[in-house]
Enzyme design. Structure first.
Site, PDB file in Angstrom:
ATOM      1  N   ASP A  83     -30.995  33.624  26.819  1.00 40.99           N
ATOM      2  CA  ASP A  83     -31.722  32.363  26.723  1.00 40.99           C
ATOM      3  C   ASP A  83     -32.744  32.539  25.609  1.00 40.99           C
ATOM      4  O   ASP A  83     -33.780  33.180  25.803  1.00 40.99           O
ATOM      5  CB  ASP A  83     -32.400  32.052  28.059  1.00 40.99           C
ATOM      6  CG  ASP A  83     -33.269  30.807  28.006  1.00 40.99           C
ATOM      7  OD1 ASP A  83     -33.366  30.184  26.930  1.00 40.99           O
ATOM      8  OD2 ASP A  83     -33.862  30.456  29.045  1.00 40.99           O
TER       9      ASP A  83
ATOM     10  N   TYR B  33     -34.459  37.352  27.085  1.00 40.10           N
ATOM     11  CA  TYR B  33     -35.033  36.102  27.574  1.00 40.10           C
ATOM     12  C   TYR B  33     -36.264  35.825  26.718  1.00 40.10           C
ATOM     13  O   TYR B  33     -37.340  36.380  26.937  1.00 40.10           O
ATOM     14  CB  TYR B  33     -35.390  36.224  29.060  1.00 40.10           C
ATOM     15  CG  TYR B  33     -36.059  35.005  29.650  1.00 40.10           C
ATOM     16  CD1 TYR B  33     -35.686  33.719  29.287  1.00 40.10           C
ATOM     17  CD2 TYR B  33     -37.081  35.147  30.587  1.00 40.10           C
ATOM     18  CE1 TYR B  33     -36.303  32.610  29.835  1.00 40.10           C
ATOM     19  CE2 TYR B  33     -37.700  34.041  31.152  1.00 40.10           C
ATOM     20  CZ  TYR B  33     -37.313  32.778  30.766  1.00 40.10           C
ATOM     21  OH  TYR B  33     -37.921  31.670  31.304  1.00 40.10           O
TER      22      TYR B  33
ATOM     23  N   HIS C 198     -29.461  26.130  34.030  1.00 42.15           N
ATOM     24  CA  HIS C 198     -28.634  26.551  32.901  1.00 42.15           C
ATOM     25  C   HIS C 198     -27.206  26.752  33.393  1.00 42.15           C
ATOM     26  O   HIS C 198     -26.969  26.963  34.585  1.00 42.15           O
ATOM     27  CB  HIS C 198     -29.115  27.880  32.324  1.00 42.15           C
ATOM     28  CG  HIS C 198     -30.492  27.863  31.754  1.00 42.15           C
ATOM     29  ND1 HIS C 198     -30.745  28.014  30.413  1.00 42.15           N
ATOM     30  CD2 HIS C 198     -31.710  27.742  32.348  1.00 42.15           C
ATOM     31  CE1 HIS C 198     -32.045  27.983  30.197  1.00 42.15           C
ATOM     32  NE2 HIS C 198     -32.660  27.820  31.363  1.00 42.15           N
TER      33      HIS C 198
END
Length: 254
Positions: A144, A105, A242
């Site tokens: 991500d 992330y 998302h």
């Protein structure tokens, strides 16, 4: 082998919105989460047949990553160096006989770009880390990554140039990775599609009209290209701002 990556924007909230239905339906070998937003003991997921690995942020209700996998790894690490504590819980690496799986992330540079310098330092660390791993065995790098790499990776590219997630500096860091032995698997299958996104604002009708950004990726060591079978963006799977991204790769044929 099927791998899924999904920024769930709070796993507890996502579970209330149907996470487990999607999890069981897709039946992935590896399920990578970002932005889990909890600490140890705040949720119990009964995922029969899966090993669970969590990296919690020190700050409560913030960041965090997890991997659920059917395959027990040789080794698990939670930072850029062995034994390192990454205080925001942003990275998990699983080692297997033939590859590394790196779930990440990436820090957001913030709307006013006050965290851009720190973000670029993270990118340099990540580049060195991926290069080190790739020198030993193949790498699958997912999560991500908080950047839209090309103009076709967001709907309104002209009005977003220079904004967080679409600064030239952030885009250049992604270009460097892809120029040094790695492949963006979605662009391997769809090199020119300009309507594939993975994140949308919660503003009304934005997702319905597909006004989004592609900031969630599965990136692999380029020699793995020949084993790629399918890539899917699960745009209509709700539960987060998302959507999940899935990759099918046949490593058994290596």
């Amino acid at each position: 082998m099927k791998l899924v990556t999904w920024n769930v924007n709070g796993i507890r909230a996502c579970v209330r919105k149907g996470f487990l239905d999607f999890f069981h339906d897709i039946d992935a070998d590896f399920f990578c989460l970002q932005e889990t937003k909890l600490q140890a003991g705040q949720i119990e997921l009964d995922l029969e047949g899966y090993y669970q690995y969590w990296n919690y942020a020190e700050r409560k209700g913030y960041s965090g990553t997890a991997i659920f996998t059917k395959h027990e790894p040789l080794h698990v690490s939670y930072g850029f160096q062995e034994g390192e504590i990454e205080p925001e819980g942003r990275i998990i690496t699983l080692e297997y006989p033939d590859f590394y799986l790196v779930n990440v992330y990436t820090p957001n540079s913030k709307r006013d770009l006050t965290r851009l310098e720190e973000r670029l330092e993270w990118e340099d660390k990540m580049f060195d880390y991926l290069q080190e791993l790739d020198s030993k065995k193949a790498v699958i790098y997912c999560g991500d990554l908080n950047v839209a790499h090309q103009e076709i990776d967001l709907k309104n590219d002209k009005t977003n140039h220079g904004n967080s997630g679409f600064t030239q500096e952030e885009r250049d860091k992604m270009t460097r990775i892809l120029a040094n032995g790695f492949t963006d698997t979605l662009r391997f299958f769809y090199p020119e599609r300009d309507d594939i996104f993975t994140w949308w604002s919660y503003m009304k009708t934005i997702r319905e009209r597909n006004i989004g950004w592609r900031i969630d990726y599965v990136i692999v060591s380029s020699p793995l290209e020949k084993y790629l079978e399918n890539m899917e963006i699960h745009r209509y799977t709700l539960g987060s701002d998302h959507c999940p991204v899935s990759l099918e790769i046949n490593l058994n044929s290596r």
